[in-house]
Design a protein around this motif. Structure first.
Motif, PDB file in Angstrom:
ATOM      1  N   ASP A  12       0.913  -1.130  -0.119  1.00  0.00           N
ATOM      2  CA  ASP A  12      -0.015  -0.130   0.045  1.00  0.00           C
ATOM      3  C   ASP A  12       0.834   1.310   0.043  1.00  0.00           C
ATOM      4  O   ASP A  12       1.923   1.279   0.543  1.00  0.00           O
ATOM      5  N   SER A  13       0.416   2.224  -0.660  1.00  0.00           N
ATOM      6  CA  SER A  13       0.873   3.548  -0.752  1.00  0.00           C
ATOM      7  C   SER A  13      -0.086   4.646  -0.784  1.00  0.00           C
ATOM      8  O   SER A  13      -1.215   4.345  -1.220  1.00  0.00           O
ATOM      9  N   ARG A  14       0.231   5.726  -0.528  1.00  0.00           N
ATOM     10  CA  ARG A  14      -0.639   7.020  -0.443  1.00  0.00           C
ATOM     11  C   ARG A  14       0.061   8.171  -1.301  1.00  0.00           C
ATOM     12  O   ARG A  14       1.474   8.353  -1.490  1.00  0.00           O
ATOM     13  N   THR A  29      -5.052   6.435  -2.409  1.00  0.00           N
ATOM     14  CA  THR A  29      -4.123   5.266  -2.382  1.00  0.00           C
ATOM     15  C   THR A  29      -4.163   4.234  -3.030  1.00  0.00           C
ATOM     16  O   THR A  29      -4.986   4.109  -4.050  1.00  0.00           O
ATOM     17  N   SER A  30      -2.891   3.539  -3.103  1.00  0.00           N
ATOM     18  CA  SER A  30      -2.795   2.567  -4.031  1.00  0.00           C
ATOM     19  C   SER A  30      -2.434   1.004  -3.538  1.00  0.00           C
ATOM     20  O   SER A  30      -1.574   1.277  -2.581  1.00  0.00           O
ATOM     21  N   ARG A  31      -2.666   0.098  -4.037  1.00  0.00           N
ATOM     22  CA  ARG A  31      -2.491  -1.389  -3.576  1.00  0.00           C
ATOM     23  C   ARG A  31      -1.920  -1.958  -4.975  1.00  0.00           C
ATOM     24  O   ARG A  31      -2.511  -2.252  -5.726  1.00  0.00           O
ATOM     25  N   THR A  68      -6.084   1.475  -7.876  1.00  0.00           N
ATOM     26  CA  THR A  68      -6.021   2.997  -6.819  1.00  0.00           C
ATOM     27  C   THR A  68      -7.174   3.462  -6.635  1.00  0.00           C
ATOM     28  O   THR A  68      -7.981   3.396  -7.692  1.00  0.00           O
TER      29      THR A  68
END
Length: 225
Positions: A127-129, A146-148, A185
């Motif tokens: 995960d990232s933001r 957010t992105s996974r 995303t």
């Protein structure tokens, strides 16, 4: 029992046991040959007790220069009288979301050998933001989301080597690889234009798959020593 440690005894070579690399004293990465042949499994399966001699070639002929080779290390082995086997495994896990593992092996006798490698990796729910802002005269957009990412890949290869005669060397090689990647995303934000504000939402999902399968047949005949 470690061939990299044994090659420390050669004055012109610098060995890195941790990263399994060999360089010469001037920093050049040499081409490694085993009994004059390129061997895909490298020097890892070699038992130092089987080494007859090590030859460092500083002046290579045009046959190797065309491939960008500047120096050669030719490891000559004693004539083996019995079968041998070699296995190596590797595994790494990072924070319970990323991991990889590999198996290397080689079995054979003085005339024929089989080398294999299987390796794979996995990325789970990475995960990232993200935040972004765009602005121009009378226009501004702010977004956040957010992105996974999830991905995995696996590769496998087999190489059969056969020394048919003292002058004829055959290799059959097959290699396969599969890769999968998925990224999703989502987010929201606002866009203001000419004093009017609007709410925005976005979603995206991307998937990719790739497959590779190749085979090679190789024959070398030595006309002179």
């Amino acid at each position: 029992g470690n061939p990299y440690r044994a090659l420390r005894e050669v004055p012109k070579l610098i060995t890195d046991e941790v990263n399994q690399r060999i360089t010469t004293v001037d920093g050049t990465t040499p081409l490694i040959l085993i009994d004059g042949n390129r061997v895909n499994s490298g020097i890892n399966p070699i038992d130092p007790k089987e080494i007859e001699s090590v030859e460092v070639v500083d002046v290579v002929n045009a046959r190797y220069l065309k491939d960008g080779v500047r120096k050669i290390v030719n490891i000559k082995l004693k004539k083996k009288a019995s079968a041998y086997k070699y296995f190596e495994t590797m595994q790494r896990v990072d924070l319970k979301r990323k991991g990889m593992a590999a198996l290397y092996y080689e079995i054979g006798n003085p005339n024929v050998s089989l080398y294999g490698r299987t390796a794979g990796s996995l990325l789970y729910n990475d995960d990232s933001r993200t935040n972004s802002m765009q602005q121009n005269s009378g226009y501004m957009k702010q977004m956040g989301g957010t992105s996974r990412q999830n991905s995995n890949n696996i590769l496998s290869e087999l190489q059969l080597r056969w020394m048919a005669t003292d002058k004829d060397y055959f290799v059959a090689h097959i290699y396969g690889r599969k890769e999968y990647d998925k990224v999703g995303t989502k987010g929201d934000g606002t866009m203001m234009q000419n004093s009017l504000s609007q709410q925005l939402n976005y979603n995206s999902l991307a998937r990719s798959r790739s497959y590779v399968l190749t085979g090679t047949l190789f024959h070398k005949h030595s006309f002179t020593p």
